[in-house]
Design an enzyme around this catalytic site. Structure first.
Site, mmCIF file in Angstrom:
data_model
loop_
_atom_site.group_PDB
_atom_site.id
_atom_site.type_symbol
_atom_site.label_atom_id
_atom_site.label_comp_id
_atom_site.label_asym_id
_atom_site.label_seq_id
_atom_site.Cartn_x
_atom_site.Cartn_y
_atom_site.Cartn_z
ATOM 1 N N SER A 4 1.203 -1.159 0.329
ATOM 2 C CA SER A 4 -0.332 -0.293 -0.352
ATOM 3 C C SER A 4 0.813 1.490 -0.072
ATOM 4 O O SER A 4 0.466 1.924 -0.329
ATOM 5 C CB SER A 4 -1.067 0.022 1.263
ATOM 6 O OG SER A 4 -0.181 -0.041 2.589
ATOM 7 N N LYS A 10 -11.039 0.924 -1.703
ATOM 8 C CA LYS A 10 -10.472 1.333 -2.782
ATOM 9 C C LYS A 10 -11.193 1.434 -4.303
ATOM 10 O O LYS A 10 -12.011 2.156 -4.596
ATOM 11 C CB LYS A 10 -8.183 0.814 -2.416
ATOM 12 C CG LYS A 10 -8.657 0.123 -1.037
ATOM 13 C CD LYS A 10 -7.294 0.831 -0.468
ATOM 14 C CE LYS A 10 -6.918 0.387 0.799
ATOM 15 N NZ LYS A 10 -7.832 1.339 2.200
ATOM 16 N N HIS A 57 -5.267 -3.392 -2.489
ATOM 17 C CA HIS A 57 -4.651 -2.954 -3.902
ATOM 18 C C HIS A 57 -4.432 -3.080 -4.945
ATOM 19 O O HIS A 57 -4.026 -2.908 -6.065
ATOM 20 C CB HIS A 57 -3.750 -2.012 -3.407
ATOM 21 C CG HIS A 57 -3.464 -0.837 -1.886
ATOM 22 N ND1 HIS A 57 -4.076 0.562 -2.661
ATOM 23 C CD2 HIS A 57 -3.233 -1.140 -0.399
ATOM 24 C CE1 HIS A 57 -4.320 0.632 -0.799
ATOM 25 N NE2 HIS A 57 -3.721 0.080 -0.147
HETATM 26 C C1 PLP Z 1 -3.271 -3.025 2.238
HETATM 27 C C2 PLP Z 1 -4.070 -2.785 3.005
HETATM 28 N N1 PLP Z 1 -4.922 -3.519 3.553
HETATM 29 C C3 PLP Z 1 -6.366 -3.368 4.719
HETATM 30 C C4 PLP Z 1 -6.452 -2.113 4.185
HETATM 31 C C5 PLP Z 1 -7.775 -1.460 5.295
HETATM 32 O O1 PLP Z 1 -8.901 -0.997 4.483
HETATM 33 P P1 PLP Z 1 -10.581 -0.709 4.776
HETATM 34 O O2 PLP Z 1 -9.636 1.210 4.208
HETATM 35 O O3 PLP Z 1 -11.643 -0.921 4.061
HETATM 36 O O4 PLP Z 1 -10.409 -0.519 6.069
HETATM 37 C C6 PLP Z 1 -5.990 -1.082 4.021
HETATM 38 C C7 PLP Z 1 -6.554 0.018 4.078
HETATM 39 O O5 PLP Z 1 -5.861 1.084 3.746
HETATM 40 C C8 PLP Z 1 -4.575 -0.969 3.056
HETATM 41 O O6 PLP Z 1 -4.027 -0.547 2.771
#
Ligand code: PLP
Length: 381
Positions: A178, A237, A206
């Site tokens: 991310s 996302k 992502h």
């Molecule tokens: C790699 C990753 N996993 C999980 C999440 C969490 O997702 P959510 O924004 O739907 O809570 C994010 C969000 O920033 C992320 O980048």
């Protein structure tokens, strides 16, 4: 008398250029956003396909609001779910090519619910050192032994797996990282997991809507979905909505319904959010040109940055980090960009070790937006 007070901690954060400020919007998430009274070109959202303000998603959410009301009223296991929640699970199952899927309220809730539910005391967890905070927190909630392996380094992971005496092993990785935008070697991770009898938990936050014709990393690497692969993801996302999921074998998903605390003890998503996610999955199936546009924008931005001398890779992912040596410098660059009508946020410790401008590319960007970003960045450093 004791007074709860964090003023000196806040002052210390300020001194170290690490104080966060909230930058709220006065408009939908689009190619440009209005924040602090100015309209800025938006390179800050994870809305990679420009679906957050898509008319079809909004219409689907409105219809569900009319039919199901706003609040879900209870946890999914009580009466919080609706036929739209079930439909979204079905769509997610076929989108990801698994036997079943279960919804969570967010990607964060998926990781903090699913990881400790699956990895009990019999397990050892092997987690990439750059995994997202929600994975780290999920691991913290698990009684399993934890081994952290060097970022995307299978040569470091393999001896850890081979030496482990734990009966059950779970390797956890993001597919598209991310904050770095690089891609985990999912193909060889699957091979390694097979060799050492480990399960693989992939955070496809992502990659969903981006890689593998939108289906994510398992489709991108053309690996066979087995009972030992768990595809976690989020609708928040590229899918432009909200909510998380875990897609896996029926056995894993049924177990999560019974054990994942963030699912059991939290009110379900509104049906309108689930309806928008259904519309997003349908949109991806019907609009392959959106993914083509995204890929063209990603490659154009990466090539332009390289031409200006920035150390950027040619990964086909929309997250492009420009790393700087200090938080002060990165704040200065982000401010220069804002003064020139561009929002690309400064990301600093503890979110990342090395401060960076994190550029997010969207299918909604125009070529001139990307040129303006790259030229302004190049003039600001
Ligand atoms: C790699 C990753 N996993 C999980 C999440 C969490 O997702 P959510 O924004 O739907 O809570 C994010 C969000 O920033 C992320 O980048």
């Amino acid at each position: 008398m004791f007074q709860l007070n964090y003023d000196s901690e806040i002052e210390a954060l300020k001194r170290e250029n690490l104080l966060r400020i909230v930058r709220d919007r006065d408009c939908p998430v689009e190619r440009t956003i209005i924040t602090g009274g100015s309209r800025l070109l938006n390179f800050s959202s994870n809305d990679y396909l420009g679906l957050a303000s898509n008319a079809g998603l909004i219409e689907a959410a409105k219809k569900a609001l009319d039919s199901f009301g706003h609040g879900a009223g209870a946890s999914r296991l009580l009466s919080g779910g609706s036929s739209i929640h079930a439909l979204l699970e079905e769509k997610t199952t076929s989108f990801k090519g698994t036997e079943k899927a279960v919804l969570f309220n967010s990607g964060y809730a998926a990781n903090t619910g699913a990881i400790p539910a699956l990895a009990d005391g019999r397990f050892a967890i092997f987690s990439d050192e750059l995994n997202h905070a929600s994975i780290v927190d999920g691991c913290r909630l698990s009684p399993a032994k934890k081994c952290i392996y060097k970022h995307n380094d299978l040569n470091h992971l393999e001896p850890l797996l081979s030496k482990s005496r734990s009966a059950y092993k779970l390797v956890i990785t993001e597919s598209v990282f991310s904050m770095d935008g690089d891609i985990a070697d999912i193909y060889n991770l699957v091979v390694l997991c097979d060799k050492y009898g480990a399960a693989l938990y992939i955070d496809d936050a992502h990659a969903t809507g981006v890689l593998g014709n939108g289906r994510g990393s398992v489709a991108h690497f053309n690996v066979v979905q087995t009972n030992n692969i768990i595809q976690m993801g989020t609708y928040s996302k590229a899918l432009g909505s909200v909510g998380g999921f875990a897609a896996a074998s029926a056995s894993v998903v049924d177990y999560l319904f019974n054990t994942a605390r963030t699912l059991m003890y939290s009110t379900a998503l509104p049906a309108s959010a689930a309806a928008a996610s259904v519309a997003a999955i349908d949109y991806i199936g019907a609009h392959p040109e959106a993914l083509t546009r995204l890929r063209e924008n990603i490659m154009a931005c990466r090539r332009m940055l390289i031409a200006k001398g920035f150390p950027v890779t040619l990964d086909e992912t929309p997250v492009i980090p420009i790393v700087f040596s200090s938080a002060k410098e990165v704040l200065h660059i982000s401010q220069c960009l804002i003064e020139n009508g561009i929002y690309a946020p400064a990301v600093r410790p503890p979110t990342v070790k090395t401060p960076r401008i994190r550029i997010s590319i969207s299918a909604a960007h125009k070529k001139e937006d990307i040129e303006r970003l790259v030229n302004t960045l190049s003039e600001s450093v």
